[in-house]
Write a protein that holds these residues in place. Structure first.
Motif, PDB file in Angstrom:
ATOM      1  N   VAL A 171       0.860  -1.182   0.000  1.00 33.72           N
ATOM      2  CA  VAL A 171       0.000   0.000   0.000  1.00 33.72           C
ATOM      3  C   VAL A 171       0.894   1.228   0.000  1.00 33.72           C
ATOM      4  O   VAL A 171       1.923   1.267   0.687  1.00 33.72           O
ATOM      5  CB  VAL A 171      -0.942   0.022   1.217  1.00 33.72           C
ATOM      6  N   PRO A 172       0.534   2.258  -0.788  1.00 34.02           N
ATOM      7  CA  PRO A 172       1.328   3.491  -0.762  1.00 34.02           C
ATOM      8  C   PRO A 172       1.227   4.163   0.605  1.00 34.02           C
ATOM      9  O   PRO A 172       0.210   4.076   1.296  1.00 34.02           O
ATOM     10  CB  PRO A 172       0.691   4.354  -1.856  1.00 34.02           C
ATOM     11  N   TYR A 173       2.294   4.841   0.974  1.00 29.59           N
ATOM     12  CA  TYR A 173       2.338   5.542   2.260  1.00 29.59           C
ATOM     13  C   TYR A 173       1.293   6.661   2.291  1.00 29.59           C
ATOM     14  O   TYR A 173       1.098   7.366   1.317  1.00 29.59           O
ATOM     15  CB  TYR A 173       3.730   6.145   2.452  1.00 29.59           C
ATOM     16  N   SER A 174       0.657   6.831   3.443  1.00 28.61           N
ATOM     17  CA  SER A 174      -0.222   7.989   3.647  1.00 28.61           C
ATOM     18  C   SER A 174      -0.072   8.439   5.088  1.00 28.61           C
ATOM     19  O   SER A 174       0.500   7.730   5.930  1.00 28.61           O
ATOM     20  CB  SER A 174      -1.681   7.650   3.340  1.00 28.61           C
ATOM     21  N   LEU A 217       5.812   6.741  -3.834  1.00 32.46           N
ATOM     22  CA  LEU A 217       6.827   5.741  -4.166  1.00 32.46           C
ATOM     23  C   LEU A 217       7.468   5.176  -2.895  1.00 32.46           C
ATOM     24  O   LEU A 217       8.603   4.715  -2.903  1.00 32.46           O
ATOM     25  CB  LEU A 217       7.887   6.334  -5.091  1.00 32.46           C
ATOM     26  N   SER A 218       6.708   5.232  -1.811  1.00 29.07           N
ATOM     27  CA  SER A 218       7.077   4.594  -0.550  1.00 29.07           C
ATOM     28  C   SER A 218       5.966   3.612  -0.227  1.00 29.07           C
ATOM     29  O   SER A 218       4.785   3.991  -0.191  1.00 29.07           O
ATOM     30  CB  SER A 218       7.214   5.633   0.569  1.00 29.07           C
ATOM     31  N   PHE A 219       6.329   2.357  -0.018  1.00 26.11           N
ATOM     32  CA  PHE A 219       5.315   1.308   0.105  1.00 26.11           C
ATOM     33  C   PHE A 219       5.450   0.545   1.421  1.00 26.11           C
ATOM     34  O   PHE A 219       6.561   0.324   1.918  1.00 26.11           O
ATOM     35  CB  PHE A 219       5.411   0.346  -1.079  1.00 26.11           C
ATOM     36  N   LEU A 220       4.293   0.155   1.940  1.00 30.12           N
ATOM     37  CA  LEU A 220       4.222  -0.557   3.208  1.00 30.12           C
ATOM     38  C   LEU A 220       3.504  -1.884   3.016  1.00 30.12           C
ATOM     39  O   LEU A 220       2.615  -2.007   2.169  1.00 30.12           O
ATOM     40  CB  LEU A 220       3.454   0.271   4.241  1.00 30.12           C
ATOM     41  N   LEU A 221       3.877  -2.857   3.822  1.00 28.67           N
ATOM     42  CA  LEU A 221       3.109  -4.084   3.967  1.00 28.67           C
ATOM     43  C   LEU A 221       2.533  -4.083   5.365  1.00 28.67           C
ATOM     44  O   LEU A 221       3.257  -3.893   6.346  1.00 28.67           O
ATOM     45  CB  LEU A 221       3.997  -5.318   3.768  1.00 28.67           C
ATOM     46  N   LEU A 222       1.220  -4.268   5.459  1.00 32.56           N
ATOM     47  CA  LEU A 222       0.535  -4.227   6.747  1.00 32.56           C
ATOM     48  C   LEU A 222       0.190  -5.626   7.232  1.00 32.56           C
ATOM     49  O   LEU A 222       0.029  -6.561   6.428  1.00 32.56           O
ATOM     50  CB  LEU A 222      -0.742  -3.399   6.634  1.00 32.56           C
ATOM     51  N   SER A 223       0.073  -5.772   8.534  1.00 33.41           N
ATOM     52  CA  SER A 223      -0.385  -7.037   9.111  1.00 33.41           C
ATOM     53  C   SER A 223      -1.831  -7.277   8.695  1.00 33.41           C
ATOM     54  O   SER A 223      -2.542  -6.348   8.282  1.00 33.41           O
ATOM     55  CB  SER A 223      -0.280  -6.972  10.634  1.00 33.41           C
ATOM     56  N   PRO A 224      -2.312  -8.522   8.769  1.00 38.21           N
ATOM     57  CA  PRO A 224      -3.702  -8.804   8.372  1.00 38.21           C
ATOM     58  C   PRO A 224      -4.723  -7.916   9.072  1.00 38.21           C
ATOM     59  O   PRO A 224      -5.737  -7.529   8.475  1.00 38.21           O
ATOM     60  CB  PRO A 224      -3.879 -10.271   8.756  1.00 38.21           C
ATOM     61  N   ALA A 225      -4.469  -7.557  10.319  1.00 33.10           N
ATOM     62  CA  ALA A 225      -5.409  -6.706  11.053  1.00 33.10           C
ATOM     63  C   ALA A 225      -5.215  -5.228  10.735  1.00 33.10           C
ATOM     64  O   ALA A 225      -6.028  -4.389  11.155  1.00 33.10           O
ATOM     65  CB  ALA A 225      -5.245  -6.930  12.557  1.00 33.10           C
ATOM     66  N   GLY A 226      -4.143  -4.907  10.011  1.00 37.39           N
ATOM     67  CA  GLY A 226      -3.881  -3.525   9.646  1.00 37.39           C
ATOM     68  C   GLY A 226      -3.355  -2.676  10.776  1.00 37.39           C
ATOM     69  O   GLY A 226      -3.317  -1.443  10.670  1.00 37.39           O
ATOM     70  N   ASP A 227      -2.926  -3.322  11.873  1.00 36.53           N
ATOM     71  CA  ASP A 227      -2.497  -2.558  13.044  1.00 36.53           C
ATOM     72  C   ASP A 227      -0.985  -2.525  13.207  1.00 36.53           C
ATOM     73  O   ASP A 227      -0.472  -2.068  14.239  1.00 36.53           O
ATOM     74  CB  ASP A 227      -3.132  -3.134  14.312  1.00 36.53           C
ATOM     75  N   GLU A 228      -0.255  -3.005  12.196  1.00 32.43           N
ATOM     76  CA  GLU A 228       1.202  -3.020  12.279  1.00 32.43           C
ATOM     77  C   GLU A 228       1.799  -2.998  10.878  1.00 32.43           C
ATOM     78  O   GLU A 228       1.291  -3.653   9.966  1.00 32.43           O
ATOM     79  CB  GLU A 228       1.680  -4.277  13.026  1.00 32.43           C
ATOM     80  N   VAL A 229       2.858  -2.207  10.691  1.00 34.54           N
ATOM     81  CA  VAL A 229       3.640  -2.259   9.455  1.00 34.54           C
ATOM     82  C   VAL A 229       4.671  -3.363   9.620  1.00 34.54           C
ATOM     83  O   VAL A 229       5.460  -3.347  10.568  1.00 34.54           O
ATOM     84  CB  VAL A 229       4.325  -0.910   9.170  1.00 34.54           C
ATOM     85  N   VAL A 230       4.656  -4.336   8.702  1.00 32.53           N
ATOM     86  CA  VAL A 230       5.575  -5.462   8.831  1.00 32.53           C
ATOM     87  C   VAL A 230       6.768  -5.348   7.882  1.00 32.53           C
ATOM     88  O   VAL A 230       7.778  -6.031   8.064  1.00 32.53           O
ATOM     89  CB  VAL A 230       4.845  -6.801   8.602  1.00 32.53           C
ATOM     90  N   ALA A 231       6.667  -4.476   6.872  1.00 32.92           N
ATOM     91  CA  ALA A 231       7.787  -4.231   5.966  1.00 32.92           C
ATOM     92  C   ALA A 231       7.565  -2.882   5.291  1.00 32.92           C
ATOM     93  O   ALA A 231       6.423  -2.421   5.165  1.00 32.92           O
ATOM     94  CB  ALA A 231       7.926  -5.339   4.927  1.00 32.92           C
ATOM     95  N   PHE A 232       8.639  -2.263   4.845  1.00 35.24           N
ATOM     96  CA  PHE A 232       8.507  -0.925   4.272  1.00 35.24           C
ATOM     97  C   PHE A 232       9.680  -0.599   3.351  1.00 35.24           C
ATOM     98  O   PHE A 232      10.772  -1.138   3.500  1.00 35.24           O
ATOM     99  CB  PHE A 232       8.452   0.135   5.389  1.00 35.24           C
ATOM    100  N   VAL A 233       9.401   0.269   2.386  1.00 31.68           N
ATOM    101  CA  VAL A 233      10.412   0.941   1.569  1.00 31.68           C
ATOM    102  C   VAL A 233      10.036   2.412   1.551  1.00 31.68           C
ATOM    103  O   VAL A 233       8.922   2.764   1.163  1.00 31.68           O
ATOM    104  CB  VAL A 233      10.467   0.392   0.132  1.00 31.68           C
ATOM    105  N   LEU A 234      10.942   3.278   1.998  1.00 31.35           N
ATOM    106  CA  LEU A 234      10.707   4.712   2.047  1.00 31.35           C
ATOM    107  C   LEU A 234      11.625   5.409   1.045  1.00 31.35           C
ATOM    108  O   LEU A 234      12.824   5.111   0.993  1.00 31.35           O
ATOM    109  CB  LEU A 234      10.959   5.259   3.453  1.00 31.35           C
ATOM    110  N   SER A 235      11.082   6.341   0.278  1.00 32.97           N
ATOM    111  CA  SER A 235      11.822   6.936  -0.831  1.00 32.97           C
ATOM    112  C   SER A 235      11.704   8.457  -0.843  1.00 32.97           C
ATOM    113  O   SER A 235      10.722   9.021  -0.358  1.00 32.97           O
ATOM    114  CB  SER A 235      11.302   6.397  -2.174  1.00 32.97           C
ATOM    115  N   SER A 236      12.715   9.069  -1.450  1.00 33.69           N
ATOM    116  CA  SER A 236      12.738  10.521  -1.618  1.00 33.69           C
ATOM    117  C   SER A 236      13.242  10.862  -3.017  1.00 33.69           C
ATOM    118  O   SER A 236      13.891  10.043  -3.676  1.00 33.69           O
ATOM    119  CB  SER A 236      13.654  11.182  -0.578  1.00 33.69           C
ATOM    120  N   TYR A 237      12.942  12.079  -3.433  1.00 34.50           N
ATOM    121  CA  TYR A 237      13.439  12.598  -4.709  1.00 34.50           C
ATOM    122  C   TYR A 237      14.029  13.976  -4.458  1.00 34.50           C
ATOM    123  O   TYR A 237      13.368  14.857  -3.901  1.00 34.50           O
ATOM    124  CB  TYR A 237      12.310  12.692  -5.731  1.00 34.50           C
ATOM    125  N   PHE A 238      15.292  14.164  -4.843  1.00 40.70           N
ATOM    126  CA  PHE A 238      15.997  15.423  -4.621  1.00 40.70           C
ATOM    127  C   PHE A 238      16.100  16.186  -5.933  1.00 40.70           C
ATOM    128  O   PHE A 238      16.926  15.862  -6.797  1.00 40.70           O
ATOM    129  CB  PHE A 238      17.374  15.166  -4.027  1.00 40.70           C
TER     130      PHE A 238
END
Length: 321
Positions: A171-174, A217-238
């Motif tokens: 899921v995209p970061y929000s 362009l930063s993506f998260l994987l959430l737990s089945p209950a949606g109450d925890e981020v279990v993996a992530f990629v965070l990105s920036s553009y300069f």
């Protein structure tokens, strides 16, 4: 040489950007900062400009600067970060000794306000070509303890992305993910060499509210209950980098998987997914920085996603008593 030393102000950001450009011509690091970038750095909640910054001026010319940056935790020590710039024409032993002496005294004051009684370590980094600064640190007693590499991936020549395990959808970061993502990042990087916990205030400054952060362009994987981020990629553009290089580059600042899910290729899959999305948005290249001794063998993960090492930074540390 009579230099005027005084604390930095936000109004000095253009002069700092000019100094960055001057030093970059002599010691190319691939990092290009404009005034807006430096103003954001100086506005960090972990920076006390009046009490923990310095600058040297020859008339209207900024010739050196130093900033002490406190950290969000002191476990096992308060690893204060030091940032310095010095004009190539003004580099001598006297200026170097003044700068490192100022660093030590200012760091002690910052430390006593933040974590009195905890151990204090001064951390500084020098690019492989920044030999004057590295020598200045070594003469002051800093020890080279770690190496970090900048890596780049050509998005036109990516290896096939690995599939994510069934049931895990990116899921995209929000904004609603801010606290869950912060807690996940702090948990994943706990115990990593040189890493400190990010407070909510610092998270907003460094990540979610940063002008360079790319939530799309930063993506998260959430737990089945949606109450925890279990993996992530965070990105920036300069944008300041593209203005100099002409290359649209996505910088990947953080990649992580919670310990319970490691060993399943999740980090590789999520990073590959991110790079494919970046390519579709017109990005030509991606970059990141990694500790070569990372305990999770991150270097191999990144190589498997198409990244290759381009340069090295050396990490220096001085324990202060």
């Amino acid at each position: 040489m009579d230099l005027i030393w005084r604390p930095l102000t936000l109004d000095d950001a253009p002069a700092m950007a000019e100094l960055v450009a001057i030093t970059e011509k002599v010691e190319p690091t691939g990092e290009h900062y404009d005034a807006a970038d430096l103003r954001e750095l100086l506005s960090s909640p972990n920076v006390d400009l009046a009490g923990a910054s310095t600058s040297a001026w020859d008339g209207e010319q900024l010739v050196a600067s130093g900033v002490v940056i406190r950290r969000g935790s002191a476990d096992p020590a308060h690893m204060v970060r030091l940032e310095a710039l010095t004009h190539p024409d003004y580099r001598d032993d006297a200026l170097g000794e003044h700068l490192v002496s100022w660093f030590a005294e200012s760091a002690k004051r910052v430390h006593e306000k933040a974590f009195p009684g905890a151990p204090l370590d001064l951390h500084a980094a020098a690019h492989e070509d920044q030999r004057w600064f590295a020598g200045t640190l070594e003469r002051a007693g800093f020890r080279h303890l770690r190496s970090f590499v900048d890596m780049r991936a050509d998005l036109a020549d990516l290896p096939p992305a690995r599939p994510l395990p069934p049931g895990l959808e990116p899921v995209p970061y929000s904004g609603r993910h801010d606290e869950l993502a912060r807690l996940a990042r702090n948990a994943v990087f706990a115990g990593h060499w040189g890493s400190a916990q990010l407070t909510p205030e610092m998270w907003r400054h460094q990540v979610s509210d940063s002008k360079d952060f790319r939530p799309d362009l930063s993506f998260l994987l959430l737990s089945p209950a949606g109450d925890e981020v279990v993996a992530f990629v965070l990105s920036s553009y300069f944008a300041s980098d593209e203005a100099v290089t002409g290359i649209r580059e996505l910088y990947v600042s953080d990649v992580g998987t919670r310990e319970s899910l490691r060993g399943r290729g999740i980090a590789s899959a999520l990073l590959g997914y991110t790079l494919e999305k970046a390519k579709k948005q017109g990005f030509e290249r991606s970059a990141l920085n990694v500790d070569v001794d990372n305990a999770q063998r991150a270097l191999g993960i990144y190589e498997g996603c198409g990244y290759r090492t381009v340069q090295t930074w050396e990490g220096y540390v001085l324990p202060v008593t």
